[in-house]
Design a protein around this motif. Sequence first.
Motif, PDB file in Angstrom:
ATOM      1  N   SER A  49       0.799  -1.023   0.009  1.00 12.79           N
ATOM      2  CA  SER A  49       0.010   0.283  -0.064  1.00 12.79           C
ATOM      3  C   SER A  49       0.885   1.147   0.273  1.00 12.79           C
ATOM      4  O   SER A  49       0.502   2.076  -0.659  1.00 12.79           O
ATOM      5  CB  SER A  49      -0.931  -0.016   1.266  1.00 12.79           C
ATOM      6  N   PHE A  50       1.752   1.349   0.768  1.00 18.50           N
ATOM      7  CA  PHE A  50       2.988   2.372   0.588  1.00 18.50           C
ATOM      8  C   PHE A  50       3.518   2.483  -0.717  1.00 18.50           C
ATOM      9  O   PHE A  50       3.681   3.731  -1.292  1.00 18.50           O
ATOM     10  CB  PHE A  50       3.944   2.161   1.818  1.00 18.50           C
ATOM     11  N   LEU A  51       3.881   1.406  -1.454  1.00 18.45           N
ATOM     12  CA  LEU A  51       4.239   1.474  -2.689  1.00 18.45           C
ATOM     13  C   LEU A  51       3.326   2.119  -3.660  1.00 18.45           C
ATOM     14  O   LEU A  51       3.535   3.021  -4.632  1.00 18.45           O
ATOM     15  CB  LEU A  51       4.624   0.144  -3.392  1.00 18.45           C
ATOM     16  N   ASP A  52       2.081   1.625  -3.290  1.00 16.84           N
ATOM     17  CA  ASP A  52       1.079   2.466  -4.283  1.00 16.84           C
ATOM     18  C   ASP A  52       0.958   3.824  -4.163  1.00 16.84           C
ATOM     19  O   ASP A  52       0.658   4.605  -4.913  1.00 16.84           O
ATOM     20  CB  ASP A  52      -0.456   1.887  -3.923  1.00 16.84           C
ATOM     21  N   GLU A  53       1.187   4.242  -3.003  1.00 15.39           N
ATOM     22  CA  GLU A  53       1.148   5.636  -2.584  1.00 15.39           C
ATOM     23  C   GLU A  53       2.187   6.509  -3.197  1.00 15.39           C
ATOM     24  O   GLU A  53       2.007   7.747  -3.549  1.00 15.39           O
ATOM     25  CB  GLU A  53       1.232   6.028  -1.205  1.00 15.39           C
ATOM     26  N   SER A  54       3.146   5.813  -3.558  1.00 20.23           N
ATOM     27  CA  SER A  54       4.573   6.255  -4.279  1.00 20.23           C
ATOM     28  C   SER A  54       4.298   6.554  -5.886  1.00 20.23           C
ATOM     29  O   SER A  54       4.984   7.013  -6.438  1.00 20.23           O
ATOM     30  CB  SER A  54       5.528   5.703  -3.950  1.00 20.23           C
ATOM     31  N   GLU A  55       3.153   6.001  -6.314  1.00 20.52           N
ATOM     32  CA  GLU A  55       2.755   6.036  -7.815  1.00 20.52           C
ATOM     33  C   GLU A  55       2.237   7.662  -8.103  1.00 20.52           C
ATOM     34  O   GLU A  55       1.869   8.342  -7.374  1.00 20.52           O
ATOM     35  CB  GLU A  55       1.660   5.251  -8.212  1.00 20.52           C
ATOM     36  N   LEU A  56       2.843   7.990  -9.384  1.00 18.21           N
ATOM     37  CA  LEU A  56       2.711   9.298  -9.759  1.00 18.21           C
ATOM     38  C   LEU A  56       1.792   9.485 -10.829  1.00 18.21           C
ATOM     39  O   LEU A  56       1.529   8.537 -11.935  1.00 18.21           O
ATOM     40  CB  LEU A  56       4.166   9.739 -10.262  1.00 18.21           C
ATOM     41  N   ASP A  57       1.092  10.555 -10.836  1.00 15.61           N
ATOM     42  CA  ASP A  57       0.065  10.631 -12.200  1.00 15.61           C
ATOM     43  C   ASP A  57       0.836  11.756 -13.260  1.00 15.61           C
ATOM     44  O   ASP A  57       1.404  12.385 -12.886  1.00 15.61           O
ATOM     45  CB  ASP A  57      -1.186  11.377 -11.669  1.00 15.61           C
ATOM     46  N   ALA A  58       0.410  11.313 -14.426  1.00 18.04           N
ATOM     47  CA  ALA A  58       0.865  12.207 -15.648  1.00 18.04           C
ATOM     48  C   ALA A  58       0.185  13.503 -15.436  1.00 18.04           C
ATOM     49  O   ALA A  58      -0.894  13.512 -14.795  1.00 18.04           O
ATOM     50  CB  ALA A  58       0.627  11.715 -16.964  1.00 18.04           C
ATOM     51  N   ASN A  59       0.871  14.695 -15.894  1.00 16.44           N
ATOM     52  CA  ASN A  59       0.380  15.955 -15.734  1.00 16.44           C
ATOM     53  C   ASN A  59      -0.963  15.914 -16.684  1.00 16.44           C
ATOM     54  O   ASN A  59      -0.805  15.492 -17.858  1.00 16.44           O
ATOM     55  CB  ASN A  59       1.409  16.877 -16.199  1.00 16.44           C
ATOM     56  N   PRO A  60      -1.967  16.586 -16.138  1.00 17.85           N
ATOM     57  CA  PRO A  60      -3.358  16.600 -17.041  1.00 17.85           C
ATOM     58  C   PRO A  60      -2.962  17.420 -18.334  1.00 17.85           C
ATOM     59  O   PRO A  60      -3.575  17.147 -19.263  1.00 17.85           O
ATOM     60  CB  PRO A  60      -4.184  17.678 -16.281  1.00 17.85           C
ATOM     61  N   THR A  61      -1.807  18.263 -18.419  1.00 14.43           N
ATOM     62  CA  THR A  61      -1.557  18.919 -19.794  1.00 14.43           C
ATOM     63  C   THR A  61      -0.990  17.850 -20.731  1.00 14.43           C
ATOM     64  O   THR A  61      -1.358  17.809 -21.991  1.00 14.43           O
ATOM     65  CB  THR A  61      -0.540  19.752 -19.509  1.00 14.43           C
ATOM     66  N   SER A  62      -0.482  16.709 -20.078  1.00 12.34           N
ATOM     67  CA  SER A  62       0.055  15.559 -21.163  1.00 12.34           C
ATOM     68  C   SER A  62      -1.241  14.966 -21.638  1.00 12.34           C
ATOM     69  O   SER A  62      -1.375  14.657 -22.944  1.00 12.34           O
ATOM     70  CB  SER A  62       0.893  14.715 -20.410  1.00 12.34           C
ATOM     71  N   ILE A  63      -2.424  14.724 -20.884  1.00 15.39           N
ATOM     72  CA  ILE A  63      -3.374  14.073 -21.228  1.00 15.39           C
ATOM     73  C   ILE A  63      -4.135  14.863 -22.193  1.00 15.39           C
ATOM     74  O   ILE A  63      -4.650  14.013 -23.141  1.00 15.39           O
ATOM     75  CB  ILE A  63      -4.397  13.817 -20.075  1.00 15.39           C
ATOM     76  N   GLN A  64      -4.300  16.085 -21.940  1.00 17.30           N
ATOM     77  CA  GLN A  64      -5.065  17.058 -22.874  1.00 17.30           C
ATOM     78  C   GLN A  64      -4.295  17.002 -24.400  1.00 17.30           C
ATOM     79  O   GLN A  64      -4.857  16.868 -25.304  1.00 17.30           O
ATOM     80  CB  GLN A  64      -4.958  18.616 -22.481  1.00 17.30           C
ATOM     81  N   LEU A  65      -2.937  17.107 -24.343  1.00 17.62           N
ATOM     82  CA  LEU A  65      -2.329  16.944 -25.499  1.00 17.62           C
ATOM     83  C   LEU A  65      -2.349  15.939 -26.357  1.00 17.62           C
ATOM     84  O   LEU A  65      -2.429  15.756 -27.729  1.00 17.62           O
ATOM     85  CB  LEU A  65      -0.788  17.406 -25.309  1.00 17.62           C
TER      86      LEU A  65
END
Lengths: 78, 193
Positions: free
Chosen positions: A48-64
Amino acid sequence: MPSKSTTNHLIALLYNELEPTAKSDLLEELSLNNDLQQQFNDYAETISFLDESELDANPTSIQLIMEYSAKLKELEHA
Amino acid sequence: MKNVQQISDQELVHLYIQGNEACLEQLLKRHQRSIFSAIYLLVKNRALAEDIFQETFIKIIHTLRLGNYNEEGKFGPWAVRIGRNLTIDYIRKQKRNLTITDSDGNDILSYIQIAEESREDKLIQYQTEQNIKELVKRLPDEQREVLIMRHWGDMSFKEIAEKTGVSINTALGRMRYALSNLRKMMDQQAVKM
């Protein structure tokens, strides 16, 4: 002390990769064995601690990416 | 029509190929975290990871539109693999003359990060992320590779076993040791959980 193969099964269980019969056996053993339960909780907490360390891509990347796909669709239909 | 949130990856891919852009957005929402994390873990640079992430989806879009996608039902692992391969290509280009192999002669560039952290990254990362990644870096290679492949690479233990040339039991054992060692290090460092 739980055997190595049993603790390996704990890992498979936590990642949902244990086949149904082995899963059922292990869940039963977990309900009876406090040491195993403690190990299970430790592994689960660490995962669960490893899960918390996951990162999201920037919304701008998603939009592009979405804009790129829409543009490509337009060009294909032009 | 079902809500896109209830549709399987396989159906989303099919509908996207037919022109439904909302399905791509849903695929992005579902898988961006694991794909981005897998890339970031290799390059340790957010700006670079964003570039490779975008490149990954451009490749995915073209593959889907050209009808070359054939891994039905396994979109997530397939997409992570594309991101990972593009990242490895990038690292290889940057460090063309460097080859690091593990005890079995496998190129460990395939699954460990070697890039240096930029100053900017250090500033923008959350403390917990820094802590956990620092700890992961301290694990023995064999344990780290299994951890990365399973947790951030979305590979099953069977796939990891095949990739690394060991039995599934050995892969599970390495993961078990990785988690135990991480736990010990976290306890020693009193990492907040």
